[in-house]
Design an enzyme around this catalytic site. Structure first.
Site, PDB file in Angstrom:
ATOM      1  N   SER A 290       0.078   0.673   6.882  1.00  7.76           N
ATOM      2  CA  SER A 290      -1.174   0.504   6.162  1.00  7.76           C
ATOM      3  C   SER A 290      -1.648  -0.940   6.087  1.00  7.76           C
ATOM      4  CB  SER A 290      -1.064   1.100   4.758  1.00  7.76           C
ATOM      5  OG  SER A 290      -0.295   0.285   3.946  1.00  7.76           O
TER       6      SER A 290
ATOM      7  N   LYS B 222      -2.861   1.210  -5.213  1.00  8.02           N
ATOM      8  CA  LYS B 222      -3.355   0.015  -4.546  1.00  8.02           C
ATOM      9  C   LYS B 222      -4.631  -0.494  -5.207  1.00  8.02           C
ATOM     10  CE  LYS B 222      -1.352   1.050  -0.032  1.00  8.02           C
ATOM     11  NZ  LYS B 222      -1.644   1.529   1.329  1.00  8.02           N
TER      12      LYS B 222
END
Ligand SMILES: Nc1ncnc2c1ncn2[C@@H]1O[C@H](COP(=O)(O)OP(=O)(O)OP(=O)(O)O)[C@@H](O)[C@H]1O
Ligand SMILES: [Mg+2]
Length: 806
Positions: free
Chosen positions: A702, A745
């Protein structure tokens, strides 16, 4: 220096007699004598020799052999210097440290295979004044540096401390030479002891060199002490780990031994006569315990056996303990008052702020249990970072339903018997954890929290604890749970099991399948302030003996604590910091300096010191080549920086910062794409990508977008916007692919003061999970292709397409 001969034995195992050197096999051609004050030198790749120490040295390089032979031939000392680069074969003055140790060659042996072995005795430090030419080996004019005879309490104190620590270290060393402790005790010069310890320390050659260059006694002692303290700590921890297995066993035996002693004492006191009465009592307990038919029969039989056995034998005491366990277990299902959903909601709200979705899920669960008490309800598992309220929610559920709360810590548990107990034939056997807490609770319908189910040890030598736990949790089996010690079935089907974990992926698969996972991802700043205001301050006031009217924190102060003094997903450090602030207030009140204290944001600096988390982002991203990524970690989300830089080379990609394989691959892909974008194969440079904070291992795809942007920024010389953070996988064709952990996140980005978050387009739907007020404070940019990221975070680039026009 009276420790010489002793040390020689202890350190090298060699006899002390200085051997007459054999005539060197090869004499050096040059007979030109060394001038006064000059030494033949031997460069060392990895070893630092200290004065007062005897070590074996093998020399291989021709010049070194020649130097050693010259020293032996002329009966002079030889000097040892550390090389700066151990790999270097041919060394000159600039490749060496200029401080070394002069030594006497005590032995010189040429092995049959031609290797040259020396045993050398370090004698004193020297400093190189200048290198001289004209010999087939290195020669330098040197000045000897003797230890000063400094004394005084400062030196003395350090000396004593060093001695103590060194003895400790020796004792912790698994294979220290015998008598080494005594040798250490016997050393009477501080400088010599420091050198001796330095020689033993398992540290890098450069650090040893620093110790060698510490001429002053005080700095040398301080340095050695610091290094040694570290070492002792490491040794102690590794020893503790070894002791732990033994301790688990010891504790189990303790209860057994204590009971046995008690019996002996009673006998001595003439109380043993009451044994008949005791058995009578036990009989009564067995009849009244409410055991199921089979178990009752079994218990009666064991009781008969006990009667026949008579007093005093070890076996009778074990049997009695066993029967006591049986009778003390809560066999009867206690009358449960039925669950009142409205009341449960009230209690959950009273104990916890927010968590709406989670509370709703808990109430649904309770409602199902209420409607169908005999049904097999799922096992809840709270998953989330530390301090988000997993354990306290469990307690709250117990309170809301009027049940007993018990907790079993599963962290690090690796012996199946800890869950299921040991067979009775085993000395000091006891039931496993589950049965133990159930007896303690006195109820088999309470809430039992299986804490840290993700830290359950792997199965090994002693059987797999997770398979034992499966039996505990499996509704098909747990009505007839069989603990090894009890040897009879016990019904666990009415226990309300709740598990907690920090991460999902270390929970063994079969266990995970049996549980209903409820995620608690962490709180926003606003939520934290609210939790602090309503709960944490109150609790800390009480804990510090303050009345509510005596101390308060303003909302601004709470917000500052959240933002500048803590960085966490939960509220545990926040609570701790509030505690410190209130203790400070309590002090002032106790000293009579104030009647009541209100702490505001500007006061925090004086109480807690400088803010702990300044924005490092602005600073980091001020230069081209750095991008701010978003990472998912077991303790919530975090930001991470990707740094890229360029060095002359041949088109290699260098990766550092403990990156996992997948992350490395995505760096490679990012570089390929970036080269394509700027239309330059970069054949004359190496690109170095680093992800700081090397202690946390990083992996996953990611960070692809962030890597790509860091590279594009580096190669175009334009910095990435410092208020933008990003996450997303990239494909070789430049597509941005979806990733996980969007909520964590996003919250991490908000905590770090980011304003714009770039996410893969296909993650747009996951924003639903992000709390509305967090969403409102961030701008989101959704990416289809990597170019979208460049446009947003770097800006328009002078398009390379222009070249095509030409
Ligand atoms: N929403 C909330 N409202 C009120 N208090 C909360 C809330 N969330 C957490 N707390 C408080 O924070 C503290 C820490 O919570 P708790 O011990 O339950 O953490 P945990 O999730 O079990 O963490 P760990 O994984 O470290 O065991 C507790 O005192 C708890 O009451
Ligand atoms: Mg907990």
């Amino acid at each position: 220096m009276n420790f010489w001969p002793k040390m020689q034995q202890a350190l090298s195992g060699d006899e002390a007699a200085p051997a007459a050197p054999p005539k060197p096999a090869r004499t050096s051609g040059s007979a030109k004598p060394l001038p006064e004050g000059a030494l033949a030198l031997i460069p060392m790749r990895n070893t630092v020799l200290f004065p007062g120490v005897i070590v074996p040295v093998t020399v291989g390089r021709e010049a070194s052999v020649a130097a050693a032979q010259e020293a032996v031939r002329a009966e002079r000392q030889v000097g040892f210097l550390l090389q700066r680069d151990p790999a270097k074969e041919k060394v000159g003055p600039e490749d060496l440290y200029w401080i070394g140790t002069a030594a006497q060659v005590a032995r010189y042996v040429t092995a049959p295979d031609g290797a040259h072995h020396l045993v050398v005795q370090g004698q004193s430090r020297f400093r190189v004044l200048e290198f001289l030419e004209g010999w087939p080996f290195l020669v330098a004019r040197v000045a000897m540096v003797e230890d000063s005879a400094e004394g005084g309490t400062e030196i003395e104190a350090r000396f004593l401390q060093l001695k103590e620590q060194a003895v400790q270290a020796v004792e912790l060393l698994p294979n220290a030479p015998e008598g080494l402790a005594a040798v250490v005790q016997g050393v009477d010069a501080p400088g010599a002891l420091a050198d001796m310890v330095a020689n033993f320390l398992d540290v890098k050659p450069e650090e040893k060199q620093e110790l060698l260059e510490a001429f002053g006694l005080k700095p040398r002692l301080d340095k050695v002490l610091a290094l040694l303290a570290q070492r002792v700590e490491v040794l102690r921890i590794s020893k503790e780990i070894g002791d732990q297995t033994r301790k688990a066993f010891d504790e189990r035996q303790r209860e057994h031994v204590l009971r046995e002693q008690m019996r002996q004492i009673q006998k001595e006191l003439g109380e043993g006569e009451e044994s008949a009465a005791e058995i009578e009592e036990l009989k009564k307990a067995v009849e009244e315990a409410g055991m199921p038919e089979d178990t009752l029969k079994h218990a009666r039989k064991e009781l008969k056996r006990l009667e026949r056995m008579g007093e005093g034998s070890a076996e009778s005491s074990m049997l009695r303990t066993y029967l006591e366990w049986l009778t003390e277990l809560p066999w009867k299902a206690d009358a449960q008052k039925s669950i009142d959903i409205a009341e449960a909601r009230r209690v959950l709200d009273e104990d916890h702020f927010g968590l709406e979705k989670i509370k709703r899920r808990i109430l649904e669960y309770l409602a199902v249990r209420k409607l169908n008490p005999e049904g097999k309800s799922p096992i809840l598992c709270f998953v989330g970072p530390p301090g988000v309220g997993k354990t306290s929610l469990g307690q709250s559920i117990a309170r809301a339903t009027g049940r007993k709360f018990q907790r079993v810590a599963l962290g690090g548990l690796h012996d199946e018997a800890e869950i299921r107990g040991h067979r009775r034939t085993y000395i000091g056997a006891l039931p496993g954890n589950v049965i133990q807490v159930i007896r303690r609770a006195g109820s088999r319908t309470g809430v039992l929290m299986l804490d840290e189910i993700d830290k359950l040890g792997m199965g090994g030598f002693h059987g797999d604890p997770s398979s034992a736990l499966l039996e505990v949790l499996d509704p098909e089996q747990n009505a007839r749970f069989r603990d090894n010690y009890l040897g009879v079935d016990f019904d666990l089907s009415k226990v309300m099991f709740i598990a907690t974990a920090n991460v999902l992926d270390t929970i063994p698969g079969p266990l995970r399948d049996r549980m209903e996972i409820i995620q608690l991802p962490g709180y926003t700043e606003e939520e934290k302030v609210e939790i602090a205001r309503r709960y944490l301050v109150k609790r800390q006031l009480e804990a510090n003996g303050l009345k509510p009217e005596q101390a308060a924190l303003t909302d601004a102060a709470l917000a500052a604590l959240v933002r500048d003094y803590t960085r966490e997903a939960g509220v545990r450090s926040l609570e701790r910091e509030i505690g410190s602030v209130l203790r400070h207030a309590a002090m002032r009140i106790a000293e009579g300096k104030a009647e009541a204290v209100t702490v505001d944001a500007p006061d925090l600096q004086a109480i807690l010191g400088a803010r702990r988390f300044e924005s490092e982002i602005a600073q980091m991203t001020s230069v081209p080549g750095v991008a701010t990524g978003l990472a998912w970690t077991p303790v919530g989300g975090d930001i991470l920086f990707i740094e890229a830089t360029r060095v002359p080379g041949r088109g290699k990609l260098i990766l550092t910062g403990q990156l996992g394989e997948v992350m490395k691959e995505s760096a490679q892909a990012a570089l390929t794409l970036a080269k394509k974008l700027i239309d330059d194969p970069l054949e004359k440079v190496d690109i170095h990508v680093h992800v700081p904070a090397g202690a946390t291992p990083k992996d996953g795809p990611s960070a692809g977008v962030a890597m790509y942007l860091a590279l594009v920024s580096l190669l175009t010389g334009k910095a990435v916007r410092s208020d933008v953070a990003m996450t997303g996988e990239i494909s070789l064709r430049g597509l941005v692919l979806p990733i996980g952990g969007v909520k964590e996140k996003t919250l991490a980005a908000l905590r770090a003061g980011i304003r714009t978050v770039m996410l893969p387009r296909r993650n747009e739907k996951d924003l639903e999970d992000v709390p509305a007020e967090a969403r409102a404070r961030l701008e989101f940019v959704f990416l289809d292709k990597v170019e979208d990221a460049v446009r947003c975070a770097i800006g328009e680039l002078p398009a390379p397409e222009q070249k095509q026009a030409a």
